[in-house]
Design an enzyme around this catalytic site. Structure first.
Site, PDB file in Angstrom:
ATOM      1  N   ARG A 168      -2.298  -5.317  -8.303  1.00  0.00           N
ATOM      2  CA  ARG A 168      -1.081  -6.283  -8.128  1.00  0.00           C
ATOM      3  C   ARG A 168      -1.082  -7.260  -9.161  1.00  0.00           C
ATOM      4  NH1 ARG A 168      -3.133  -7.832  -2.018  1.00  0.00           N
ATOM      5  NH2 ARG A 168      -4.876  -7.694  -3.353  1.00  0.00           N
TER       6      ARG A 168
ATOM      7  N   SER B 295      -2.882  -7.694   2.785  1.00  0.00           N
ATOM      8  CA  SER B 295      -3.455  -7.533   4.584  1.00  0.00           C
ATOM      9  C   SER B 295      -3.866  -8.905   4.748  1.00  0.00           C
ATOM     10  CB  SER B 295      -4.184  -6.429   4.921  1.00  0.00           C
ATOM     11  OG  SER B 295      -3.884  -5.189   4.325  1.00  0.00           O
TER      12      SER B 295
ATOM     13  N   LYS C 223     -18.228  -6.131   8.473  1.00  0.00           N
ATOM     14  CA  LYS C 223     -16.799  -6.747   8.569  1.00  0.00           C
ATOM     15  C   LYS C 223     -16.095  -6.355   9.812  1.00  0.00           C
ATOM     16  CE  LYS C 223     -13.402  -7.349   4.973  1.00  0.00           C
ATOM     17  NZ  LYS C 223     -12.954  -6.782   3.924  1.00  0.00           N
TER      18      LYS C 223
ATOM     19  N   HIS D 140       0.826  -1.083   0.083  1.00  0.00           N
ATOM     20  CA  HIS D 140      -0.049  -0.009  -0.055  1.00  0.00           C
ATOM     21  C   HIS D 140       0.970   1.341  -0.068  1.00  0.00           C
ATOM     22  CE1 HIS D 140      -3.175  -2.681   2.216  1.00  0.00           C
ATOM     23  NE2 HIS D 140      -3.763  -2.211   1.015  1.00  0.00           N
TER      24      HIS D 140
HETATM   25  O1  PNS Z   1      -9.303  -2.769   0.719  1.00  0.00           O
HETATM   26  P1  PNS Z   1     -10.722  -3.455   0.004  1.00  0.00           P
HETATM   27  O2  PNS Z   1     -11.502  -4.129   0.790  1.00  0.00           O
HETATM   28  O3  PNS Z   1     -10.227  -3.955  -1.330  1.00  0.00           O
HETATM   29  O4  PNS Z   1     -11.454  -1.831  -0.653  1.00  0.00           O
HETATM   30  C1  PNS Z   1     -12.652  -2.155  -1.204  1.00  0.00           C
HETATM   31  C2  PNS Z   1     -13.449  -0.806  -1.081  1.00  0.00           C
HETATM   32  C3  PNS Z   1     -13.629  -0.220   0.286  1.00  0.00           C
HETATM   33  C4  PNS Z   1     -12.704   0.215  -2.119  1.00  0.00           C
HETATM   34  C5  PNS Z   1     -14.878  -1.067  -1.448  1.00  0.00           C
HETATM   35  O5  PNS Z   1     -15.283  -1.878  -0.877  1.00  0.00           O
HETATM   36  C6  PNS Z   1     -15.618   0.170  -1.747  1.00  0.00           C
HETATM   37  O6  PNS Z   1     -15.416   1.217  -2.468  1.00  0.00           O
HETATM   38  N1  PNS Z   1     -16.304   0.522  -0.565  1.00  0.00           N
HETATM   39  C7  PNS Z   1     -17.137   1.533  -0.279  1.00  0.00           C
HETATM   40  C8  PNS Z   1     -18.535   1.273  -0.618  1.00  0.00           C
HETATM   41  C9  PNS Z   1     -19.227   1.503  -1.924  1.00  0.00           C
HETATM   42  O7  PNS Z   1     -19.025   2.608  -2.521  1.00  0.00           O
HETATM   43  N2  PNS Z   1     -19.411   0.277  -2.550  1.00  0.00           N
HETATM   44  C10 PNS Z   1     -19.781   0.271  -4.150  1.00  0.00           C
HETATM   45  C11 PNS Z   1     -18.670   0.152  -4.996  1.00  0.00           C
HETATM   46  S1  PNS Z   1     -19.113   0.080  -6.505  1.00  0.00           S
END
Ligand code: PNS
Length: 160
Positions: free
Chosen positions: A90, A127, A41, A17
């Site tokens: 990645r 992570s 979560k 990150h």
């Molecule tokens: O670190 P992660 O879990 O891969 O991140 C994913 C994340 C947090 C970027 C994604 O789950 C997200 O955008 N969550 C916010 C809620 C939202 O807007 N959801 C619709 C996405 S199209």
């Protein structure tokens, strides 16, 4: 002035990150790293712990701000006055996961997602994998900033 939001769970932030933050911070005037809160979560690190670790590992990047958000990500990006999301990539598995979200976010509001390649030496680092290896007693110091590594080991040894 250009700005972007770099969202994620960051439970906890890894060296992979950090590599993306440094590269993104050199391309935008302002970069907001945002811990997205998922009420369904439960992470290993609390949101406050994640924010604190993010602040510590990005202290050398003056144009980076750390924040958290619960809700639709594109609403947050627009509230910040930005129209760009930055995500690290990645490999092809990340791409498959990220593509529909990027397309949905663009369809919803026109917010674009820019992907930055991670350090190939850290392409296997996530992570969740780091936490699993550490829980089983494996060495993960090469994959984490030292302050994160110390806190992970402290957490595991105290059973918190
Ligand atoms: O670190 P992660 O879990 O891969 O991140 C994913 C994340 C947090 C970027 C994604 O789950 C997200 O955008 N969550 C916010 C809620 C939202 O807007 N959801 C619709 C996405 S199209």
């Amino acid at each position: 002035m250009s700005g972007a939001v770099c969202p994620g769970s960051f439970d906890p932030v890894t060296s992979g990150h950090l590599y993306v933050f440094e590269r993104a911070a050199s391309r935008f005037d302002e970069l907001v790293i945002t811990v997205t809160i998922n009420p369904n979560k439960q992470g290993m690190f609390t949101v406050d712990e994640r924010l604190e670790l993010l602040r510590k590992v990005t202290a050398h990047l003056p144009n980076v701000r750390i924040d958290s958000w619960q809700g639709l990500l594109v609403d947050y990006v627009r509230d910040q006055g930005f129209d760009t999301i930055v995500k690290g990539l990645r490999g092809s598995t990340d791409f498959e996961y990220e593509l529909p979200m990027a397309q949905m976010n663009r369809d919803l509001t026109g917010v674009e997602t820019i992907f930055m390649l991670t350090d190939p030496r850290l392409a296997h680092v996530s992570s969740s994998l780091v936490k699993e290896v550490a829980k089983l007693g494996g060495p993960v110091g090469d994959f984490l900033p030292s302050v994160v590594h110390e806190q992970l080991l402290a957490k595991l040894s105290s059973g918190r």
